[in-house]
Design an enzyme around this catalytic site. Structure first.
Site, short mmCIF file in Angstrom:
data_model
loop_
_atom_site.label_atom_id
_atom_site.label_comp_id
_atom_site.label_asym_id
_atom_site.label_seq_id
_atom_site.Cartn_x
_atom_site.Cartn_y
_atom_site.Cartn_z
N GLY A 8 38.22 44.87 53.47
CA GLY A 8 37.42 43.70 53.77
C GLY A 8 37.41 42.52 52.74
N GLU A 35 33.89 40.49 40.91
CA GLU A 35 34.02 41.71 39.88
C GLU A 35 33.65 41.28 38.67
OE1 GLU A 35 37.35 44.81 41.56
OE2 GLU A 35 37.83 43.34 39.84
N GLY A 85 46.21 42.62 41.69
CA GLY A 85 47.24 43.72 42.20
C GLY A 85 48.69 43.19 42.13
N ASP A 97 50.09 40.97 40.80
CA ASP A 97 50.69 40.44 39.60
C ASP A 97 51.36 41.58 38.67
OD1 ASP A 97 50.29 37.84 40.09
OD2 ASP A 97 48.39 37.73 38.79
#
Length: 1122
Positions: A52, A86, A21, A23
């Site tokens: 979290g 992810e 985010g 960047d």
């Protein structure tokens, strides 16, 4: 043409975007996301689920359900464990589910990602080190836990061997492998594709190409749609040169399935697409709303947009669209939505399905109509086998029986599916018995085939299916389950069974029964008795009127649902109307105000059955309950707009009652002691009971979660409430203050006090409402202040203070706030908007709105505007309506009069545009949305037009007495626009409201060079630079404070190291396993944590050596830490 289940999860999302985010959030990501949205590609950003330290199961499921994952490798991507987790899941889905992965190397070298070198490699090293430290923290925590359990040996083993540190190694290896494998996939290098608009365009076009190839493939996404290929191709052949194509056939033949498949395979070839299902059940207004929302991407609609006005027509005319109208029974309705096939742009295609051939012929030529054929052998055998054997062919010993079974279905896919599902799992003898039931029946009577599946249900499953078929088709699942539970059934398991038997489906939360199956269920009830009064269920209005008019109801009647929408005559009930219906469990009399079809009681009702469990009676005409009604089994009671003056007597006991609703019962003067008579009540709704003066204490209703007392005018105090309350509305009541006990309502998430004109204050205890999301104080005209403690309401998102005419000051508000409505606060002088700058979680997809319309005394107006400007400079979408007649000085492009602007614009590093419109005094009595139409004109003279609409900008019911300013920001991506262009902008509203003045300001990213800044028009730079300098000064101040804090911590570190405890630790020779990782410049907090853990570890060692050593150790520790 039905499908069997598959082990591969269905794809809910088109694209999942994995990103770092900090960047790219406000730049490249926003442009890519908007470009995907404009192409109607359902893209998911995981920002909302990033809470979290651990990646959530919900996010993992979303990755599985996404067709394509776009991984944006930016400089700091690899230092985020979240991003790396992810990536591991994305690679897993690629290898196991065949999902697509598209890497984007954004200002990083692809070889650095593969080899973990350069800045990208350094970023990964940070994540790796963090994972190791995390392992050590696990180790320390485990050691401390064991110490507390007096398990010193286990604690010593944990500290020495460090199992948790070793656990982190496989995770790091998985990260490395994921980075290596995904970076090998062909992707885009941003350094080779410039400008960024071209990069975004290429990515979106490639996604579209992959989708088109996937969707247009002859190999359908669902191989179990038997016979679909030949039928889809016939429709597609017609669509090649026909604007409109009709699909005609009997119920259950597969019209909708074919239309869905044609739509799925071809939708990406069009500028917009829309599938309208169950058209015959929707009004023209509802259908228009869906069309406009899906094709024009308009989220909030005005009443005016529901007509095909010039503005809507021009936008639709400019699009090549694909639209499907499914299940149409009215050609006139269709013509209203399509026009003479000319409402949409050139190349558009329209598909219509109907059971009525005449409807289609009234709309399109015969040669454009395709009659859907029945399934023929071996198609019908294959579809049957998929449901009877979960494979595409029968087991050998069942072949003869299978061929017999399919003859009964006569090629109807629905019948094949239901019959196969029913026979699944049965033995040969059971098959023979079931098929024997169909022997001798007409092969054309499909319902006989469907009924055999019904016959195989358990008793309660049959009852639930019949209730759904007769009363609840296409109603919300949760409501249906609630009613069925009230009737004594266990619907959750039964509904699951009905789905497995293919008797119902729940596609979008609504329970749906195919028309053939619904009619089968109703026929089963009709066959129970020739006379309606002898049947278990009554739903037909004429039958219900007949039963009550002739008093022929019997004990067979279990449920009655009357909806007199299409009935003109009143229904008159006698005193003994229900005397014979002793088994009645559900009674629903729906009614509508000003409709002639009302239920009347010339005399009071004498009797209601004791078995009654669910009672819903709108406009109940009597003032009292039936004297002989003992409602001990009643679970839900809804009597909206009744004439009741009071309910049951005080000695009644309704232990099963969970919901009581008496909305609009204006004659009600009292309610019983509910904790005593209905102790299990969960929902109490008394809205609009205007004569109700007193509410007994509800504190002992331990299960009560929702309470409506709105517009109970005579109620002057709030009753004591239980801690279980989650929803509370006291709108329009006469209360003057909230009880101090409000602070105990820790589960409350919505509190509405709108229109409480006597309310003068809010207790400071409101700070304890940690779950409160919405606080509505609109129209509290005597409210003078808010408590300072409101800042502590940490989850508050919406605060409505509109019309609080005596409110003078707004204190600091929580940073979680998204909407602040303070229009018509005519005494308001100061308002803190610092919460805008405190929100570090804001992003372009998180909008905020501030409304200060008609706040003429607001002296903080300039400060409010400046705070909003600061958020705009950060790329955050904040809308503002405030008194003002001048465009802010800092706006680079503005005029002195009029609604249009023209200027040159450099799009390099542009992340957003800030807009300003000055509105004249006017009574805005209907929905009117502001819009700025911007045409970007390139060097060749081509125009690229975009509409910029502020979010939440409705001017509905605004009566502004002076000129007002509306500020908003938009970060829409500008596709196919040159880096430098000429801009023509025009502000307007749908109702042609005059715009007095306007302005636009471009927001650039920090990457913009000094030369680019210098080349811009400098006429308006001083004010702009002042804000930039102020922002830079704030950053510098924070840096100085941080450096001072570091110096203080260094002094603290030295103090700790020179203390007796520090000397003790330095003098000891610890085993290498007890050495803990220490950062290059540890903070005092870190040092203390390390010292404490070391001390605990030494305590463990001492305890193992002996008592004397332990005593000596604790003596040294207390002296050292003292």
């Amino acid at each position: 043409m039905a499908s069997a289940s598959s082990s591969t999860p269905p794809c809910k999302y088109g694209v999942f975007i994995s990103f770092r985010g900090k960047d790219i959030r406000h730049g490249f990501l926003s442009h890519l996301y908007n470009a995907l949205q404009q192409k109607q590609i359902n893209a998911f950003l995981d920002e909302e689920l990033r809470k979290g330290e651990e990646i959530s199961s919900a996010l993992l499921k979303i990755i599985e359900e996404s067709i394509v994952s776009i991984v944006i490798f930016s400089e700091n991507y690899a230092n985020s464990p979240w991003c790396l987790d992810e990536l591991v899941k994305i690679l897993e889905c690629k290898e196991t589910l065949g999902r697509l992965v598209l890497p984007v190397f954004y200002h990083v070298d692809p070889t650095d990602v593969q080899d973990l070198t350069g800045n990208f490699g350094k970023a990964f090293a940070i994540a790796k080190r963090g994972e190791q430290v995390k392992g050590c923290l696990h180790k320390w925590k485990h050691a401390l836990t064991e110490v507390l359990r007096v398990n010193f040996q286990q604690a010593f083993a944990t500290v020495v061997h460090g199992e948790h540190v070793q656990d982190c190694i496989p995770k790091v290896d998985r990260w490395k492998r994921a980075l290596m494998e995904v970076s090998k996939v062909a992707g885009w290098d941003s350094r080779n594709i410039m400008p960024e608009s071209k990069l975004v365009e290429e990515i979106v076009n490639d996604v579209l190409k992959k989708f088109s190839g996937m969707f247009s493939s002859d190999d359908s996404y669902d191989r179990n749609l038997v016979g679909i290929e030949s039928r889809v191709k016939k429709v597609e052949q017609l669509l090649n040169d026909k604007t409109v194509v009709g699909l005609w056939g009997m119920a259950g033949i597969g019209k909708t399935t074919i239309a869905q498949e044609v739509f799925r395979r071809n939708m990406m070839k069009f500028d917009g697409h829309c599938f309208l299902d169950k058209v015959r059940e929707k009004t023209i207004k509802q259908l228009r709303k869906i069309i406009i929302r899906q094709l024009l991407r308009v989220k909030k609609l005005l009443e005016d947009t529901l007509f095909w006005g010039p503005f809507i027509r021009s936008r639709l005319k400019g699009k090549k669209i694909l639209i499907v109208f499914d299940d149409v029974d009215d050609a006139d309705q269709l013509k209203n939505l399509v026009g003479e096939h000319d409402l949409y742009g050139v190349g558009s295609r329209i598909v219509v399905t109907s059971r009525d051939q005449q409807v289609l012929e009234n709309f399109c030529p015969k040669e454009c109509i395709y009659e859907v054929e029945k399934l023929t052998y071996p198609e019908d055998l294959e579809l049957f086998s998929l449901h009877a054997f979960k494979q595409n062919h029968p087991n050998e010993e069942f072949m003869e029986l299978s061929q017999e079974a399919i003859t009964y279905a006569d090629g109807n896919p629905l019948a094949l599916k239901v019959l196969g599902s029913h026979l699944f799992g049965m033995g040969i003898e059971e098959w023979k018995g079931e098929l024997k039931k169909l022997n001798g029946q007409s092969l054309k009577k499909i319902q006989d085939v469907l009924k055999i599946s019904y016959d195989g249900l358990e008793r309660d499953e049959k009852e639930i299916f019949l209730d759904i078929a007769c009363f609840f088709n296409r109603e919300r699942r949760d409501r249906v389950e609630r009613i069925l539970e009230a009737c004594g059934f266990h619907p959750k398991g039964a509904i699951h069974r009905l789905i497995k038997k293919s008797l119902i489906s729940i596609p979008y939360g609504d329970i749906e029964v195919h028309d053939l199956l619904q009619q089968m269920g109703k026929d089963i009830i009709i066959e129970e008795c020739k006379q309606p009064g002898g049947r278990s269920r009554l739903w037909n209005n004429e039958d219900i009127y007949h039963v009550f008019a002739t008093n022929t109801g019997t004990e067979s009647v279990e449920a009655i649902v009357l909806d007199p929408y299409f009935i003109k005559d009143d229904l008159k009930l006698s005193r003994t109307a229900f005397t014979k219906m002793c088994k009645l469990r559900m009674l629903i009399f729906r009614s509508y105000e000003n409709f002639t079809g009302q239920v009347l009681l010339p005399n009071n009702l004498e009797f209601l059955p004791q078995e009654l469990r669910y009672l819903e009676w709108d406009f109940y005409p009597s003032t009292f309950w039936p004297s002989n009604f003992c409602p001990k089994n009643l679970v839900e009671l809804q009597m909206s707009n009744s004439k009741l003056r009071q309910l049951w007597n005080g000695d009644a006991h309704l232990g099963n009652l969970v919901l009581l609703e008496l909305v609009g019962s204006e004659d009600l003067i009292r309610i019983p002691d509910l904790p005593k008579t209905a102790p299990n009540l969960e929902v109490l709704r008394l809205s609009g009971c205007r004569r109700l003066t007193e509410i007994p204490s509800l504190q002992n209703l331990s299960k009560l979660t929702k309470l409506w007392l709105d517009w109970c005018w005579e109620v002057t105090y709030c009753p004591e409430l239980p801690c279980s309350i989650k929803f509370l509305t006291l709108e329009g009541t006469g209360i003057e203050q909230l009880p101090s006990s409000i602070e105990h309502l820790t589960q409350l998430d919505r509190l509405s006090l709108q229109g409480c004109k006597r309310l003068v204050s809010i207790p400071s205890g409101i700070s304890e409402l940690k779950c409160l999301i919405t606080l509505d104080l609109a129209g509290c005209s005597n409210l003078t202040s808010l408590p300072e403690s409101i800042k502590q309401v940490s989850k508050l998102e919406t605060l409505d203070l509109s019309g609080c005419e005596r409110l003078e000051c707004l204190p600091d508000l929580p940073s979680s706030l998204k909407e602040l409505m303070a229009s018509n606060c005519t005494s308001l002088k100061s308002a803190s908007t610092s919460f805008l700058l405190e929100d570090r979680d804001g992003g372009f997809w998180k909008s905020k709105l501030l409304q200060f319309a008609n706040c003429l005394k607001l002296v903080d107006e300039k400060k409010v505007i400046e705070d909003v400007i600061k958020t705009h400079l950060l790329g955050q979408d904040v809308g503002l309506c405030v008194v003002g007649g001048e465009v802010p000085e800092w706006m680079r492009y503005k005029n002195k009069i009029g609604s249009s602007l023209s200027f040159k614009l450099d799009l390099r590093h542009l992340i957003a545009l800030s807009f300003c419109a000055i509105l004249p005094p006017k009574n805005y009595s209907c929905h009117q949305f502001l819009t700025c139409r911007v045409d970007f004109i390139d060097e060749s003279g081509h125009r690229h037009g975009y509409d910029f609409l502020p979010r939440n900008s409705s001017l509905d019911r605004f009566n502004i007495s002076s000129e007002h300013m509306w500020l908003w920001l938009d970060n829409k991506k500008f596709e196919s626009v040159d880096e430098k262009c000429f801009v023509e902008a025009s502000f307007y509203s749908i109702d042609s409201v005059e715009i007095i003045k306007c302005g636009i300001h471009p927001i650039y990213s920090r990457k913009r060079s000094g030369n680019e800044e210098h080349q811009d028009d400098e006429e308006h730079q001083p004010a702009f630079q002042r804000l930039e300098e102020e922002k830079d000064n704030n950053i510098k101040r924070r840096r100085i404070n941080y450096e001072e804090k570091e110096k203080e911590e260094e002094v603290s570190n030295q103090t700790l190291l020179t203390s007796p405890a520090g000397s003790l630790l330095r003098s000891l020779s610890l085993p290498s396993a007890l050495h803990f990782p220490i950062s290059a410049s540890p903070s005092a907090t870190t040092m203390r944590l390390q010292l404490i853990v070391m001390v605990v570890a030494l305590a463990i060692v001492a305890s193992l050596v002996g008592t004397g050593c332990t005593f000596r150790f604790w003596d040294l520790m207390w002296r050292g830490l003292g």
